[in-house]
Design a protein around this motif. Structure first.
Motif, PDB file in Angstrom:
ATOM      1  N   ALA A 120       0.828  -1.209   0.000  1.00 41.46           N
ATOM      2  CA  ALA A 120       0.000   0.000   0.000  1.00 41.46           C
ATOM      3  C   ALA A 120       0.863   1.259   0.000  1.00 41.46           C
ATOM      4  O   ALA A 120       0.546   2.244  -0.675  1.00 41.46           O
ATOM      5  N   VAL A 121       1.969   1.231   0.730  1.00 41.98           N
ATOM      6  CA  VAL A 121       2.878   2.381   0.765  1.00 41.98           C
ATOM      7  C   VAL A 121       3.491   2.616  -0.608  1.00 41.98           C
ATOM      8  O   VAL A 121       3.509   3.746  -1.115  1.00 41.98           O
ATOM      9  N   ARG A 122       4.003   1.557  -1.202  1.00 38.65           N
ATOM     10  CA  ARG A 122       4.627   1.692  -2.526  1.00 38.65           C
ATOM     11  C   ARG A 122       3.620   2.226  -3.541  1.00 38.65           C
ATOM     12  O   ARG A 122       3.921   3.152  -4.312  1.00 38.65           O
ATOM     13  N   GLN A 123       2.428   1.651  -3.553  1.00 41.86           N
ATOM     14  CA  GLN A 123       1.402   2.089  -4.505  1.00 41.86           C
ATOM     15  C   GLN A 123       0.952   3.520  -4.222  1.00 41.86           C
ATOM     16  O   GLN A 123       0.743   4.311  -5.150  1.00 41.86           O
ATOM     17  N   GLY A 124       0.820   3.859  -2.929  1.00 39.82           N
ATOM     18  CA  GLY A 124       0.390   5.203  -2.556  1.00 39.82           C
ATOM     19  C   GLY A 124       1.397   6.254  -2.952  1.00 39.82           C
ATOM     20  O   GLY A 124       1.039   7.316  -3.492  1.00 39.82           O
ATOM     21  N   ILE A 125       2.673   5.996  -2.695  1.00 38.25           N
ATOM     22  CA  ILE A 125       3.713   6.973  -3.040  1.00 38.25           C
ATOM     23  C   ILE A 125       3.889   7.067  -4.554  1.00 38.25           C
ATOM     24  O   ILE A 125       4.055   8.162  -5.102  1.00 38.25           O
ATOM     25  N   ASP A 126       3.806   5.939  -5.237  1.00 40.86           N
ATOM     26  CA  ASP A 126       3.862   5.983  -6.703  1.00 40.86           C
ATOM     27  C   ASP A 126       2.707   6.805  -7.272  1.00 40.86           C
ATOM     28  O   ASP A 126       2.877   7.552  -8.243  1.00 40.86           O
ATOM     29  N   ALA A 127       1.527   6.673  -6.658  1.00 38.51           N
ATOM     30  CA  ALA A 127       0.353   7.418  -7.129  1.00 38.51           C
ATOM     31  C   ALA A 127       0.526   8.918  -6.893  1.00 38.51           C
ATOM     32  O   ALA A 127       0.150   9.744  -7.739  1.00 38.51           O
TER      33      ALA A 127
END
Length: 255
Positions: free
Chosen positions: A73-80
């Motif tokens: 979730a962190v990786r996806q959130g920061i990428d977003a």
């Protein structure tokens, strides 16, 4: 004129755990020095309320409600954020939790929660943000440690362990990422009046002990952390790396 060294205009800061308390105060302080802000937490309604307060004051604010204890979730959130809002120039790893009880009775599930909230989140968000910062050759990461990175007291041994880990992870991040143009430092707050500390604030016995133990003889106000955050987020700290800055009224100077 010294002020331009602390000017954050044109910079974007992601502050985790920023719907209230220290995280919100730091987000507001960075915004007041020109940064656009991305507030993070798990409660969307609290984030939107905090964002409205900042927007009403004229600041540029977005919200992102991913769970910092979930690596994917962190990786996806920061990428977003990087894709949809813009590059993250400053990351403040503020999210955390506390649980107090005697060490011999400390529940194993609470230990696991503290590890995820207080140290795994710093690794997850730091790694995800650094991958983008490294490509740009610059970035600021500020981890929120604690006086418990240096001290200990009864009833919070696991919390103390996690905050000691934050201090050393900050050093490790510096060792790996300084060569890429990143500055990674930590702020170690002393005892501040926050929702996390409300039970202690309400305790006359503890407050009396704290006032006697601290050279400044009082609790800290969360706004007193802003100067340290602005310094570490700005060009003023361009050669400060791997450092833990104690903002504690002097409590770590006395045995």
């Amino acid at each position: 004129m010294a002020f331009p060294l602390f000017d954050l205009t044109g910079r974007r800061a992601l502050v985790t755990g920023s719907s209230q308390g220290i995280g919100y105060a730091l987000a507001r302080g960075l915004a007041e020095h020109g940064a656009s802000i991305v507030l993070n937490g798990r409660d969307r309604s609290k984030l939107e309320s905090a964002a409205k307060s900042l927007r009403d004051a004229g600041h540029e604010v977005s919200v992102s409600d991913f769970d910092v204890t979930d690596h994917d979730a962190v990786r996806q959130g920061i990428d977003a954020i990087e894709r949809d809002i813009g590059p993250i120039d400053i990351l403040v790893n503020n999210a955390g939790m506390q649980f107090r009880t005697a060490l011999e009775d400390f529940p194993a599930e609470r230990w696991e929660q503290l590890l995820k909230a207080n140290i795994s989140s710093v690794f997850y968000a730091g790694q995800a943000a650094a991958r983008h910062m490294i490509k740009r050759g610059q970035g600021k990461i500020i981890n929120i440690a604690s006086v418990q990175s240096e001290l200990a007291r009864p009833g919070i041994a696991p919390y103390t362990a996690t905050k000691g880990a934050v201090r050393n992870l900050t050093r490790g991040m510096c060792a790996d990422w300084a060569k890429h143009g990143l500055q990674v430092n930590a702020i170690a707050p002393g005892y501040f009046k926050t929702p996390l500390n409300q039970a202690l604030v309400d305790s006359e016995e503890f407050s009396s002990w704290l006032e006697k133990r601290t050279p400044a003889a009082r609790w800290g106000d969360v706004d007193e952390l802003v100067g340290a955050a602005v310094f570490l987020a700005s060009r003023a700290s361009s050669f400060v790396n791997g450092h833990t800055l104690y903002v504690d009224g002097g409590i770590t100077t006395c045995l």
